[in-house]
Write an enzyme that holds these catalytic residues in place. Structure first.
Site, PDB file in Angstrom:
ATOM      1  N   GLY A 186      -7.685   2.011   1.731  1.00 56.95           N
ATOM      2  CA  GLY A 186      -8.105   2.439   0.402  1.00 56.95           C
ATOM      3  C   GLY A 186      -8.981   3.679   0.401  1.00 56.95           C
ATOM      4  CB  THR A 187     -10.864   5.235  -2.401  1.00 60.12           C
ATOM      5  OG1 THR A 187      -9.735   5.294  -3.267  1.00 60.12           O
ATOM      6  CG2 THR A 187     -11.725   6.468  -2.616  1.00 60.12           C
ATOM      7  CB  CYS A 188     -14.107   2.701   0.967  1.00 62.55           C
ATOM      8  SG  CYS A 188     -15.584   2.566   2.004  1.00 62.55           S
ATOM      9  CG  HIS A 230     -48.897   0.927  10.894  1.00 62.41           C
ATOM     10  ND1 HIS A 230     -48.977   1.684   9.743  1.00 62.41           N
ATOM     11  CD2 HIS A 230     -49.427   1.691  11.898  1.00 62.41           C
ATOM     12  CE1 HIS A 230     -49.552   2.830  10.043  1.00 62.41           C
ATOM     13  NE2 HIS A 230     -49.823   2.864  11.345  1.00 62.41           N
ATOM     14  CE  LYS A 272     -21.642   8.243   1.336  1.00 60.50           C
ATOM     15  NZ  LYS A 272     -20.799   8.782   0.244  1.00 60.50           N
ATOM     16  N   GLY A 328     -19.178  19.599 -12.292  1.00 62.69           N
ATOM     17  CA  GLY A 328     -19.676  18.235 -12.326  1.00 62.69           C
ATOM     18  C   GLY A 328     -21.047  18.165 -11.693  1.00 62.69           C
ATOM     19  CB  ILE A 346     -18.464  12.890  -6.204  1.00 58.46           C
ATOM     20  CG1 ILE A 346     -18.069  11.415  -6.067  1.00 58.46           C
ATOM     21  CG2 ILE A 346     -17.510  13.772  -5.414  1.00 58.46           C
ATOM     22  CD1 ILE A 346     -16.694  11.088  -6.617  1.00 58.46           C
ATOM     23  CD  GLU A 348      -2.565   1.631   0.194  1.00 49.98           C
ATOM     24  OE1 GLU A 348      -2.397   2.757  -0.330  1.00 49.98           O
ATOM     25  OE2 GLU A 348      -3.377   0.789  -0.237  1.00 49.98           O
TER      26      GLU A 348
END
Length: 457
Positions: free
Chosen positions: A39-41, A443, A50, A180, A184, A33
């Site tokens: 990684g990206t996430c 419900h 988030k 854009g 994203i 790495e």
């Protein structure tokens, strides 16, 4: 030369779980790495965005609290604390994964950049300066993508942001310009608008969200505009310049040129694979015309024994797809039947309300010449949405007229991703629209709205 059974380049959502499985099977495994474990996430994508979106949602609820009969006086956004909260969660995730890799028997972690030096050999330039030569019978590439920077005149003379660098700002932009108009751009645009920035989105295409149906794109645009986000579609960015007031974008729309001024510029025009620095040609690995790694249905490259997972192989660029890639690769290695053919590709855009999608869109179903009917239900007809004060958006499902099977679904609404996942399971299990219409849901959950959705047929 260090010899391994397997080398995994990249420690993302495909590479790490594969490393643990191979190590458990007794394979000597090297993980390389060059930047951050996870990684990206974990480091630049899902986790940090988030986390900050959650802060922005709280800010939005406080700013609009009167609609729930609650008055909040004297509130403010502390962006430094928002970013610090994000950084802590990212670091916790990253360090947890790193510790797990390092303590796992049969796994050796190299922090550095890998470059092919032959068909099954890699030179790793370690971050501390040394160099290691590695070779293996099997090599797995989970190298991800980077933000794509378009060739715009003047762009190299101004300070611009990417989806990675913007997350480290601790001073709120007074006016954020976004180039854009896809996932994203919209997530970050709403995020910073809710934190207090003025936001302008400039999209080259005729509308937002080119991959979605027209009614979905129109509904999302209205939600954005209702929150005060300025949107220009069908525009071309002709020139960028820096002035004493900030950044000026010269855009062309309908044959006319307009100037848009802002304090910060975010480039969100897509992503490109990190294949160039890897020098895959030295191993004989073929790339497509956009630089993505060519793979077969088992994710094996044009070189036997070398596989690619995640975004760099092209196709759906989602964390969950990268994770599923490792399952396909591992099953293929163990002789089990596994293929990317016909796998479900769900996804969720984390604007508020969420946009969840699974299966075919109307555009896709029509292009295939399928005989189907659309069931549609506005969120204003969902009891739970009305009760919580979140009745924006709508949901729809495509149903095959001959079998009653669900071909695809879209939910733009509160917990849209969770509702989409219920429809995904129905599709996987072959549950028909009639069965969904008569299903007993508790419900008053959002799930209960699926009864009414299919009654629309």
């Amino acid at each position: 030369m260090q010899q391994y059974k397997a080398i995994i380049v990249g420690s993302g959502q495909g590479g790490n779980p594969l490393a643990w499985k191979l190590a458990a099977a007794g394979w000597s495994t090297a993980v390389v790495e060059k930047r951050f474990i996870g990684g990206t996430c974990i480091n630049d994508g899902c986790t940090p965005t988030k986390t900050m979106i959650a802060s922005a949602q709280v800010a939005h609820m406080v700013a609009n609290s009167k609609q729930w009969g609650v008055t909040v006086n004297g509130w403010s956004v502390d962006l430094e604390r928002v970013v610090a909260r994000k950084d802590k969660i990212v670091l916790d995730y990253r360090s947890g994964i790193e510790k797990s890799l390092e303590k796992t028997e049969n796994i050796t972690v190299y922090h550095g950049e890998a470059v092919f030096s032959g068909p099954k050999t890699l030179t790793v330039k370690l971050n501390e300066g040394a160099t290691e030569e590695l070779s293996a019978e099997y090599i797995f590439l989970d190298i991800g993508t980077l933000p794509m920077i378009p060739p715009v005149p003047g762009l190299d003379e101004v300070s611009w942001l990417t989806s990675t660098t913007i997350l480290d700002l601790t001073t709120l932009p007074s006016h954020l310009l976004i180039l854009g108009g896809s996932y994203i751009a919209l997530e970050l645009g709403q995020l910073y608008r809710r934190l207090g920035a003025e936001v302008t989105i400039m999209e080259r295409g005729p509308r937002l969200l080119n991959n979605e149906d027209d009614d979905v794109a129109e509904a999302v645009q209205k939600i954005m505009q209702d929150e005060g986000i300025h949107i220009f579609t069908g525009t071309q960015l002709k020139q960028v310049s820096q002035t004493s007031r900030g950044i000026v974008c010269s855009i062309q729309k309908d044959g006319q040129t307009h100037s848009v001024e802002g304090s910060h510029l975010l480039i969100a025009t897509g992503r490109v694979p990190q294949t160039a620095t890897l020098q895959p040609d030295k191993a004989g690995i073929e790339l497509d015309e956009k630089g993505f790694i060519r793979v077969n249905d088992h994710l094996e490259t044009t070189v036997p024994g070398i596989y690619a997972m995640g975004d760099a192989k092209g196709g759906p660029a989602f964390t969950h797809i990268a994770w599923h890639d490792h399952l396909i690769v591992y099953k293929h290695l163990t002789g089990a039947s596994a293929s990317v053919k016909d796998r479900q590709v769900p996804y969720c855009m984390f604007i508020d309300p969420q946009l969840g999608r699974i299966g075919l869109s109307e555009k896709e179903a029509t292009a295939r010449g399928l005989d189907y009917t659309v069931a549609r239900l506005d969120m204003t007809r969902v009891a739970r949405a009305l009760e919580t004060g979140t009745a924006k958006g709508f949901m729809k499902a495509l149903v095959a007229n001959d079998t009653g099977k669900i071909l695809g679904a879209m939910v733009l609404g509160p917990e849209g991703g969770e509702l989409m996942s219920l429809l995904q399971m129905a599709m996987a299990g072959g549950i028909t629209a009639q069965q969904m219409k008569e299903m007993v849901f508790a419900h008053p959950l959002y799930a209960e709205s699926l009864n009414n959705l299919f009654y629309k047929l």
